[in-house]
Design an enzyme around this catalytic site. Sequence first.
Site, PDB file in Angstrom:
ATOM      1  N   ASN A 124      13.847 -14.286 -64.924  1.00 26.93           N
ATOM      2  CA  ASN A 124      13.499 -13.841 -66.271  1.00 26.93           C
ATOM      3  C   ASN A 124      14.776 -13.586 -67.061  1.00 26.93           C
ATOM      4  O   ASN A 124      15.390 -12.538 -66.929  1.00 26.93           O
ATOM      5  CB  ASN A 124      12.646 -12.573 -66.185  1.00 26.93           C
ATOM      6  CG  ASN A 124      12.242 -12.074 -67.555  1.00 26.93           C
ATOM      7  OD1 ASN A 124      12.558 -12.690 -68.568  1.00 26.93           O
ATOM      8  ND2 ASN A 124      11.552 -10.955 -67.585  1.00 26.93           N
ATOM      9  N   CYS A 135      15.662 -10.709 -70.359  1.00 24.92           N
ATOM     10  CA  CYS A 135      16.132  -9.322 -70.296  1.00 24.92           C
ATOM     11  C   CYS A 135      17.433  -9.251 -71.093  1.00 24.92           C
ATOM     12  O   CYS A 135      18.232 -10.161 -71.030  1.00 24.92           O
ATOM     13  CB  CYS A 135      16.476  -8.907 -68.865  1.00 24.92           C
ATOM     14  SG  CYS A 135      15.306  -9.382 -67.609  1.00 24.92           S
ATOM     15  N   ILE A 142       6.084 -20.249 -72.422  1.00 21.65           N
ATOM     16  CA  ILE A 142       7.077 -19.403 -73.090  1.00 21.65           C
ATOM     17  C   ILE A 142       6.895 -17.949 -72.664  1.00 21.65           C
ATOM     18  O   ILE A 142       5.801 -17.548 -72.275  1.00 21.65           O
ATOM     19  CB  ILE A 142       6.970 -19.511 -74.626  1.00 21.65           C
ATOM     20  CG1 ILE A 142       5.618 -19.032 -75.127  1.00 21.65           C
ATOM     21  CG2 ILE A 142       7.248 -20.925 -75.111  1.00 21.65           C
ATOM     22  CD1 ILE A 142       5.466 -18.933 -76.645  1.00 21.65           C
ATOM     23  N   ASN A 143       7.993 -17.205 -72.775  1.00 20.27           N
ATOM     24  CA  ASN A 143       7.890 -15.760 -72.672  1.00 20.27           C
ATOM     25  C   ASN A 143       7.345 -15.265 -74.020  1.00 20.27           C
ATOM     26  O   ASN A 143       7.043 -16.057 -74.901  1.00 20.27           O
ATOM     27  CB  ASN A 143       9.269 -15.167 -72.357  1.00 20.27           C
ATOM     28  CG  ASN A 143       9.176 -13.883 -71.565  1.00 20.27           C
ATOM     29  OD1 ASN A 143       8.252 -13.094 -71.771  1.00 20.27           O
ATOM     30  ND2 ASN A 143      10.120 -13.650 -70.678  1.00 20.27           N
TER      31      ASN A 143
END
Length: 301
Positions: free
Chosen positions: A126, A129, A190-191
């Site tokens: 991820n 962040c 997508i995030n």
Amino acid sequence: MMNTKVNLAGVELKNPVMTASGTFGSGAEYGEMVDLNRLGAVVTKGVANIPWPGNPTPRIAETYGGMINAIGLQNPGYEVFAKRDIPYLKQFDTKIIVNVCGKTTEDYIDVVEKLSDEPVDMLEINISCPNVKEGGIAFGQDPKAVEAITREVKKYAKQPVIMKLSPNVTDITVMARAAEAGGADVLSLINTLTGMKIDIHKRTFAVANRTGGLSGPAIKPVAVRMVYQVANAVKLPIIGMGGIMNADDAIEFILAGATAVSVGTANFHNPYATVEIVKGIEDYMAKYHVEDISELVGAVR
């Protein structure tokens, strides 16, 4: 006989449906309601090398067609995860994908090294962040940083590496190519999109963090567009996500170029969403006489 199996960097999933990180805990929360054996994979909540408390509350707000969250990647840290969550997930016939988060490159590498001897199938990194060393810019918003962290993680990872891309960029294909150049095995996108909600009666922000990640059906058209763009820009398999509520949504992502799909916000609204989507994809394939799901991947050019 229909074939719903998909291959992600040598890891074979029985079907393309998995959970999206942060929406399914690490499986146990849903295990009583959902037969995890039916899922292609379970993607865990983000795991850091030490426990993270997350952001102050309130951390969630409903919005039209979705929700905003600013959880801040709260998690109990690697030690609890390895002792409690991995053994739980190993009971089921599903692949285990661990979402890894960190504040610095060293944090990510620490978790990746610790996971090298664990019985997990893939790592999802991820990179949305905030990167502390770069003055708060998210790794995922700078192509040089994306390529560099991908390359570093790949040096230490024993399992295939999925790089999770942030949509909060000018051109998603630049980030995708950077991850590919760094040696990523798979991309997931997508995030969440950065959003804000204001409570007009209290005249304050709906979440304490002011901004948060927008997810749910409202973001699906953006996500489908980005998956399509990335599928045409790189040669890596893609896990598509962003507002998938039902099988029709999942198939849309697959036609746009996703090999697999992750279901997130839908789990809060309907705990059975993932297994219903698995069944819905099978029904669609039967209806349109699709023998192998690979025929659908990127079929819309």
